[in-house]
Each structure stands twice: as C-alpha cells, then as structure tokens.
Write a protein that holds these residues in place. Structure first.
Motif, PDB file in Angstrom:
ATOM      1  N   TYR A   6      -1.660   1.107   9.354  1.00 37.37           N
ATOM      2  CA  TYR A   6      -1.917  -0.309   9.744  1.00 37.37           C
ATOM      3  C   TYR A   6      -1.465  -1.369   9.095  1.00 37.37           C
ATOM      4  N   ALA A   7      -2.138  -1.184   7.368  1.00 38.56           N
ATOM      5  CA  ALA A   7      -2.045  -2.106   6.637  1.00 38.56           C
ATOM      6  C   ALA A   7      -0.947  -1.678   5.438  1.00 38.56           C
ATOM      7  N   GLN A   8       0.076  -0.648   5.449  1.00 33.94           N
ATOM      8  CA  GLN A   8       0.862   0.213   4.420  1.00 33.94           C
ATOM      9  C   GLN A   8       1.854  -1.008   3.890  1.00 33.94           C
ATOM     10  N   ASP A   9       2.444  -1.556   4.490  1.00 30.70           N
ATOM     11  CA  ASP A   9       3.174  -2.266   4.340  1.00 30.70           C
ATOM     12  C   ASP A   9       2.869  -4.050   4.122  1.00 30.70           C
ATOM     13  N   GLY A  61       0.283  -1.122  -0.272  1.00 36.82           N
ATOM     14  CA  GLY A  61       0.122   0.166   0.142  1.00 36.82           C
ATOM     15  C   GLY A  61       0.983   1.801   0.190  1.00 36.82           C
ATOM     16  N   ARG A  62       2.250   1.011   1.041  1.00 31.41           N
ATOM     17  CA  ARG A  62       2.421   2.770   0.759  1.00 31.41           C
ATOM     18  C   ARG A  62       3.722   2.236  -0.755  1.00 31.41           C
ATOM     19  N   GLU A  63       3.687   1.734  -1.266  1.00 31.92           N
ATOM     20  CA  GLU A  63       4.907   2.182  -1.868  1.00 31.92           C
ATOM     21  C   GLU A  63       3.510   2.267  -3.972  1.00 31.92           C
ATOM     22  N   PHE A  64       2.071   1.729  -3.538  1.00 34.98           N
ATOM     23  CA  PHE A  64       1.182   2.086  -4.489  1.00 34.98           C
ATOM     24  C   PHE A  64       1.352   3.811  -4.241  1.00 34.98           C
ATOM     25  N   THR A 116      -3.175  -8.411  -0.882  1.00 33.28           N
ATOM     26  CA  THR A 116      -3.704  -9.253   0.522  1.00 33.28           C
ATOM     27  C   THR A 116      -5.512  -8.047   0.735  1.00 33.28           C
ATOM     28  N   TYR A 117      -5.293  -7.091   0.079  1.00 33.47           N
ATOM     29  CA  TYR A 117      -6.113  -6.128   0.715  1.00 33.47           C
ATOM     30  C   TYR A 117      -7.659  -6.209   0.679  1.00 33.47           C
ATOM     31  N   MET A 123     -10.069  -2.345   1.945  1.00 33.86           N
ATOM     32  CA  MET A 123      -8.747  -1.248   1.597  1.00 33.86           C
ATOM     33  C   MET A 123      -8.495  -0.463   0.501  1.00 33.86           C
ATOM     34  N   ARG A 124      -8.591  -1.818  -0.329  1.00 35.23           N
ATOM     35  CA  ARG A 124      -8.549  -0.436  -1.843  1.00 35.23           C
ATOM     36  C   ARG A 124      -8.891   0.401  -1.953  1.00 35.23           C
ATOM     37  N   GLN A 125     -10.035   1.014  -1.223  1.00 36.46           N
ATOM     38  CA  GLN A 125     -10.761   1.856  -1.774  1.00 36.46           C
ATOM     39  C   GLN A 125     -10.232   2.966  -1.037  1.00 36.46           C
TER      40      GLN A 125
END
Length: 303
Positions: free
Chosen positions: A120-123, A91-94, A128-129, A133-135
């Motif tokens: 909390y889910a950035q790595d 998520g962070r890289e995106f 896996t989202y 979470m994707r939204q």
C-alpha cells in the motif's frame, strides 16, 4: 535448513572488548538474542551476517565461513537496527535495488513487499515512512532473495502494536517453515512471546542459553530486593527476619522504609501480606528495587 555456529568468537575495538569468547549454535526455528543495551548484541549480529570480522574465533553457516564468502551471503538476510536508508527512493525502488544486487528482478521485490504487507505504501518515498514502516521495508529487502538464515537487530523498535503482531506472526511462520531466525531484543516480553529458545548476552559475555522457561525460572529464583514502607517498620522487620525466605533486612531511616533481600521469591510474596495481617500492620509501599534488566542479567552471569 541452516545451522549457524559461533566458536569462541571475540571482537575488540582498540582496548574495548565488545564481544568476549562467545560460543553458541543457532539452528532452525526462532531464537531470541536477549541482553541489555550495550551488551554486544549488534556487534555479534554483524559478525553473524558477515559485515564484521571476528578478532578471534570463527562464524560458520553449515560449516562454511561467513566472513568474505560471497556465496554464503545468498543464504543470509539481515535487518540492521540502524536507520541509514536511501530516503530519496520509494519503498519499491529500495527493495528492487537489493533484489538486483542478488541478480533478481521486480517479481522478487514485489513478493517481498507483499510478505511484509507494504504494498500500500510501496510508491511513497522512504523519507515519508514512520519508523515502523522503515523496519518493514528493511525486512522486505532482507527477504527478497528468500534466505535460509534471517538476522534481525531490535526489529520491533518503533512499531505500533498492530505492526508488532504482524511481524511476530511472520517470524513464527518462517521458523515453522524450517528457516533459522535470530532476533535481538532488550525487552523480555518480546522474546517471551516469540522465541522458545534464547541466548543471553551481558557485557559481551554469553550468560545463559536454552529453553525460555528455564531461563525465566533462573531470573525469577534469583535474590530479590524490595523497598517496603509500613505503619510499623520495626515490628514488621522483626517478624520477617525470622523466616528463611529473607536473608537480610535493613532499616533505612532516610527513606523511612525497610530494604529487604528475599532469597525465596514465592515464599516471601506469600509471607509478607500474611505477617502484616497477623500483626495488624498496614503495608504502605511494596516495590522491587532491583528489577532492571541489567540486574537480572548480571545475576545470570554470576549464576
């Protein structure tokens, strides 16, 4: 503060007209773009965001054309409905990749992730989202450059109630800050909770515009059709047809029911139980037969 102007915009794909001569202005605050699936909302948002050229007409932001105007893109954030993402990234890289496209760095990406509460889910990898979470991570990538105009296409799809509340609060806050926020939805309740101003699109046409309460009244005041079953359909029909709140009653022998068209919604809903009580008739079924969004919007087009 930004103002988006859509002036006599049409878009066609071959012989298919997706958007037909729409004119509207979207100003600061939260605006809901409401319409049934297939109404042309996504096509219109793609033109607003500069992803698609109008076949006719113009889209401008504060007087500047949106199409092929690189500088104006710095003011626009778009959250598309489509799920196409780089699933192999975290998520962070995106979000960081989108920040770098705007000449920004890790600090801007981290701020955007914090705004949508996805730290909390950035790595974790995007693959896996969950859909919700994707939204939210798409939302972070749209906010990374702090745009004055935010366009969201069906942003609440796939979100659980808690995620939906968080996003609604975020959009309210942005509207209160003076940003121009437009989101599309085919769900009346979502628009009712979030937007005071709405634009209604049906079959590619602009059906209604204005204060939500005014549009809601138009929807409520339209003719309603009901399917009613009772212990004595003929006696009930005779009593109801004399009242001006009904414009037609049909005895449906196959269904064993009455099909009633009511032109005064409030009066009819009070009349039906009163007549049944006075006549000693038991009501077995009372159900609306035209409550789909398509029927509501089609009435607005004709109104």
């Amino acid at each position: 503060m930004s103002t988006l102007s859509i002036d006599h915009v049409s878009r066609w794909f071959g012989n298919v007209v997706a958007v037909n001569d729409i004119t509207m202005t979207v100003g600061p605050g939260v605006t809901g773009l409401l319409g049934p699936n297939g109404a042309g909302k996504s096509t219109l948002i793609h033109m607003m965001g500069g992803f698609l050229a109008p076949s006719h007409g113009s889209v401008t932001l504060d007087g500047q054309p949106v199409w092929r105007n690189e500088q104006i893109y710095r003011q626009i954030g778009v959250v598309p409905e489509r799920e196409a993402m780089y699933d192999f990234l975290t998520g962070r890289e995106f979000v960081l990749a989108n920040a770098e496209l705007h000449g920004l760095g890790a600090k801007a990406a981290q701020r955007a992730l914090a705004t949508v509460e996805m730290e909390y889910a950035q790595d974790r990898k995007v693959s896996t989202y969950s859909k919700g979470m994707r939204q939210r991570v798409k939302m972070a990538s749209a906010l990374v450059h702090d745009p004055s105009l935010l366009l969201l296409d069906e942003p609440f799809n796939g979100m659980d109630p808690r995620q939906r509340m968080q996003l609604m609060e975020l959009l309210r806050r942005m509207g209160a800050e003076g940003r121009t926020v437009l989101f599309s939805s085919h769900i009346l309740e979502e628009v009712e909770q979030l937007a005071s101003h709405i634009e209604v699109i049906v079959a590619g046409r602009h059906a209604a515009s204005g204060d939500f309460r005014k549009i809601r009244r138009l929807m409520t005041d339209r003719p309603h059709r009901y399917l009613v079953r009772s212990s004595d359909d003929r006696a009930l029909a005779a009593a109801l047809i004399a009242d001006p709140s009904t414009s037609g009653i049909e005895v449906d022998l196959a269904e064993g029911a009455l099909r009633i068209q009511a032109v005064d919604f409030a009066r009819f809903t009070a009349l039906l139980p009163r007549v049944a009580r006075e006549q000693g008739i038991r009501l077995l079924t009372v159900s609306p037969s035209d409550e789909s969004l398509e029927s509501v919007f089609s009435y607005l087009v004709a109104a």
